[in-house]
Motif scaffolding. Structure first.
Motif, PDB file in Angstrom:
ATOM      1  N   VAL A   1       0.839  -1.207   0.000  1.00 37.02           N
ATOM      2  CA  VAL A   1       0.000   0.000   0.000  1.00 37.02           C
ATOM      3  C   VAL A   1       0.872   1.255   0.000  1.00 37.02           C
ATOM      4  O   VAL A   1       0.602   2.215  -0.741  1.00 37.02           O
ATOM      5  CB  VAL A   1      -0.949   0.010   1.214  1.00 37.02           C
ATOM      6  N   ILE A   2       1.923   1.263   0.801  1.00 34.00           N
ATOM      7  CA  ILE A   2       2.816   2.422   0.857  1.00 34.00           C
ATOM      8  C   ILE A   2       3.444   2.670  -0.515  1.00 34.00           C
ATOM      9  O   ILE A   2       3.489   3.808  -1.000  1.00 34.00           O
ATOM     10  CB  ILE A   2       3.894   2.216   1.938  1.00 34.00           C
ATOM     11  N   VAL A   3       3.900   1.601  -1.158  1.00 38.28           N
ATOM     12  CA  VAL A   3       4.479   1.734  -2.500  1.00 38.28           C
ATOM     13  C   VAL A   3       3.431   2.245  -3.484  1.00 38.28           C
ATOM     14  O   VAL A   3       3.687   3.149  -4.287  1.00 38.28           O
ATOM     15  CB  VAL A   3       5.058   0.387  -2.975  1.00 38.28           C
ATOM     16  N   GLY A   4       2.226   1.676  -3.418  1.00 41.64           N
ATOM     17  CA  GLY A   4       1.156   2.092  -4.325  1.00 41.64           C
ATOM     18  C   GLY A   4       0.786   3.549  -4.161  1.00 41.64           C
ATOM     19  O   GLY A   4       0.577   4.269  -5.150  1.00 41.64           O
ATOM     20  N   LEU A   5       0.702   4.021  -2.935  1.00 38.19           N
ATOM     21  CA  LEU A   5       0.373   5.426  -2.680  1.00 38.19           C
ATOM     22  C   LEU A   5       1.455   6.345  -3.237  1.00 38.19           C
ATOM     23  O   LEU A   5       1.155   7.372  -3.853  1.00 38.19           O
ATOM     24  CB  LEU A   5       0.211   5.664  -1.176  1.00 38.19           C
ATOM     25  N   ARG A   6       2.718   5.976  -3.029  1.00 39.19           N
ATOM     26  CA  ARG A   6       3.807   6.830  -3.512  1.00 39.19           C
ATOM     27  C   ARG A   6       3.857   6.855  -5.043  1.00 39.19           C
ATOM     28  O   ARG A   6       4.158   7.888  -5.643  1.00 39.19           O
ATOM     29  CB  ARG A   6       5.136   6.358  -2.925  1.00 39.19           C
TER      30      ARG A   6
END
Length: 207
Positions: free
Chosen positions: A180-185
């Motif tokens: 999720v963190i990667v996707g948001l960034r």
């Protein structure tokens, strides 16, 4: 507020940190016509919240009223495609991540020019800090400042109860949260970077 245990945030420093980072709140009161919400910036001073409104605002006549303030942090849509587990089982659905702080207290109306001026100096100093040439109250003519002060009243709210809900994928395994963190960034939409940072901070604070 519906509060599953894994989304509950009780650390005072974290709750106060969100208020300081996102000081624009919805202040909810009960009136003879039903619930009413005003949207105002507040300054956190110890265990107090300080703000101000125009003299014509309905809140001026609500000294002593019970109030709820909602401080909204970053939020965003979460795609199931960001979960590694989705690509293995398909058993995932979209959701929305967010962080909010609710403050319960009682309103005190402050009609004091000196108190108000101190509050406005603090607010402007705080929010002008990032400007190349910060504006300060002394930049305006004194008669204009005095006239402006007569048009507003102060609000002080002692924090009786505070609760935080940080829904940041804690109900998922670590690899899904990392996804999720990667996707948001990568998406990098409005507020995505802030939401990813908050999720990262939560991971770092885990024992």
């Amino acid at each position: 507020m519906y509060m599953p245990k894994h989304f509950e945030e009780t650390r005072t420093e974290v709750l106060h940190g969100l208020i300081r980072a996102y000081p624009f709140a919805a202040l909810v009161t009960r009136t003879k016509d039903g619930l009413s919400a005003n949207h105002l910036p507040f300054e956190l001073v110890g265990e107090m919240l300080h703000g101000h409104v125009a003299c014509g605002n309905e809140l001026v006549k609500m000294d002593g009223a019970e109030v709820l303030l909602v401080f909204q942090g970053p939020d965003g849509y979460i795609s199931p495609n960001w979960y590694p587990s989705k690509h293995e089982t398909g058993r995932e659905v979209p959701t929305w991540n967010y962080a909010v702080v609710h403050v319960h207290g009682r309103l005190r109306v402050v009609d004091d020019a000196s108190w108000l001026r101190g509050l406005l100096e603090t607010l402007t100093s705080h929010h002008e800090a990032g400007q190349s040439k910060p504006w300060k109250i002394g930049d305006a003519p004194e008669d204009h400042i005095e006239k402006s002060l007569r048009a507003i009243v102060g609000l002080e709210i002692a924090i009786d109860r505070i609760e935080g809900k940080f829904k940041l994928s804690q109900n998922h395994p670590a690899r899904n949260r990392a996804g999720v963190i990667v996707g948001l960034r990568e998406r990098d939409g409005d507020g995505d970077a802030e939401l990813a940072t908050l999720m990262g901070q939560l991971e770092e604070s885990k024992p």
